[in-house]
Design a protein around this motif. Sequence first.
Motif: not given
Length: 360
Positions: A148-149, A166-167, A151
């Motif tokens: 999930t890291s 979200t990074c 964009s």
Amino acid sequence: MSENVAIDKNMKGPRSSSVGGGGTTSSSTKNNSNRPKDNKFTQQELPAWKPILTPNLVLSSFVLVGIIFIPIGLASLLASNKIVEIIDRYDLVCVPRTYSHRPTQFIQDDQTDKTCRRRYIVPKQMKSPVYIYYQLENFYQNHRRYITSRSENQLRSKSRESDVGTCDPEKNVNGEPIVPCGLVAWSLFNDSYSFSIGSKALEVNRKNIAWKSDREHKFGSDVYPKNFQTGGIIGGGKLNSSIPLSEQEDLIVWMRTAAFPTFRKLYGRIETDIQANEVIEVEIQNNYNTYGFDGKKSLILSTTSWVGGKNNFLGVAYLTLGGLCFFLTILFTLIYIFKPRRIGDPAFLSWNKNPGQYGS
């Protein structure tokens, strides 16, 4: 006050109404508005086929499945066995002896020479294209925090450059957004390979190694790397800031994350035939750090066939199922011959076999 009783033709009972004073009130039985229409579909009266599993039908079905599956399994195994594949794990052998007990220090030292040379003897002719893969083991690209890291919006459009929420933890450097941001891009694989046979260099084609849909829809042609790998800790490979992300296919391949901790990713293609017994010399730049998490690195050269890469599982699965069907056919045939029973015999019903258990 007067009371009138009327019969509603859509109802099964009378409808009464009363009128009095300045208003009108009515009381009636509940209208059957939810009643389904009177047709065969809504009343579940359509014709239905209920197969009776007779011995002939069951045995024929097993034989048919066996006849179909076994040839497919044999064809899959033959195609898989024709594929020529060379696999070389090089992460340990490419560490100098002086660093054999501290490989992490070796890989993190910018002053050490990371060049490693390997030689492979081709067992059989490898017809072009010869695909080059790198394989990593014990690398969990499917970890939730890792996957999930990133964009997706930033990767697609230059106007969303600052969309780095979200990074974490790789999103900003000195207050400026990192493009591409996130751990997935930050950990980009950066080992490199060059190949030769004798004095002849083998050209590696690294174009069109990523999915076309990824190049055209997930990575923007107006998005360029910015502040990438300029922080305090360098994760993996660097990117050319003058080339848009849509053309940096090594990054696109890497960012299609794997579902399992052992995975292969396409590095490129050799588009010339390689003959049997020729010696391929490979120069490896051993840059990627897998030593810190007990990972493994391998270089793979492989041809392909109509079943894809070398994998015997599909053929074995078809042969196993086909063989099982033939085995069951023989077993049920023997049972039918030596212990036959009449179809639909009510004597085999449980309440007829043990009538005492169902007494009133």
